[in-house]
Design an enzyme around this catalytic site. Structure first.
Site, PDB file in Angstrom:
ATOM      1  N   LEU A  46      45.041  46.260  32.960  1.00  0.00           N
ATOM      2  CA  LEU A  46      43.887  46.304  32.362  1.00  0.00           C
ATOM      3  C   LEU A  46      42.575  46.103  33.369  1.00  0.00           C
ATOM      4  CD1 LEU A  46      44.569  44.828  28.850  1.00  0.00           C
ATOM      5  CD2 LEU A  46      44.508  47.295  29.477  1.00  0.00           C
ATOM      6  N   CYS A  47      42.785  45.920  34.414  1.00  0.00           N
ATOM      7  CA  CYS A  47      41.963  45.340  35.483  1.00  0.00           C
ATOM      8  C   CYS A  47      41.114  46.485  35.885  1.00  0.00           C
ATOM      9  CB  CYS A  47      42.440  44.867  36.800  1.00  0.00           C
ATOM     10  SG  CYS A  47      41.280  44.133  37.934  1.00  0.00           S
ATOM     11  N   GLY A  48      39.758  46.434  36.334  1.00  0.00           N
ATOM     12  CA  GLY A  48      38.881  47.539  36.692  1.00  0.00           C
ATOM     13  C   GLY A  48      39.539  48.198  38.087  1.00  0.00           C
TER      14      GLY A  48
END
Length: 183
Positions: free
Chosen positions: A61-63
């Protein structure tokens, strides 16, 4: 490259935070580290000794998750020369999915990954995987976010690290990987 004041080699470039110093005393062999594999089995770094390995703490879910494509590109480009890329999903920064099955689905749906992927693994503090404790205690490197990269040389010792902002296909990473492959 330049020589730093301690006599070691240091690569220039944004995000590089560590490079093994020339002449620095290391143990003859680093400890053996094993990561449980997302598809079962284990990823045993000692079996990859003799080849460079890039270890990256990841989070779905990290950019920076778009770097999965670049990590796969790096693996595709250099696998025939011996490079191994290991993604280590971690929820230490609260950006990983709820379990290993969800990570596996996410990677299958969003990326065509053939690189090695570990199960969700702590990378910080007393619960950190032994590899990450070794990096912190012996080499002073602690991930400060997802997608921190650690390049191990053929001898299993760290050669360079980069923070999340450095793309796996950037010039500093490619230069270090090529040097590790030719060493």
């Amino acid at each position: 490259m330049r020589i730093d004041r301690r006599g070691g080699l240091a690569l220039l470039g944004a995000g590089l935070v560590f490079c093994a110093a020339a002449g620095r005393a290391f143990a003859a062999d680093p400890p053996d580290f094993r990561f449980d594999g997302l598809d079962g089995g284990q990823h045993d770094l000692s079996l990859w000794r003799g080849a460079p390995v890039l270890v990256v703490n990841t989070a779905s879910l990290c950019g920076f998750a778009r770097q999965f494509d670049a990590l796969q590109g790096l693996q595709d480009r250099f696998a025939a020369q011996g490079l191994h890329v290991l993604a280590v999903p971690s929820d230490d920064f609260r950006q990983e999915l709820e379990d290993d099955a969800a990570v596996k689905r996410y990677c299958a749906v969003n990326f065509d990954l053939t690189l090695a992927i570990a199960t969700i693994t702590p990378v910080l503090g007393p619960e950190a995987h032994p590899f990450y404790r070794w990096m912190a205690e012996s080499h002073g490197f602690v991930p400060n976010w997802n997608f921190n990269k650690i390049l191990l040389g053929r001898d299993g010792q760290p050669r360079a690290t980069w923070r999340a902002v450095v793309d796996p296909l950037s010039t500093p990473v490619l230069t270090a990987v090529e040097a590790a492959l030719s060493a």
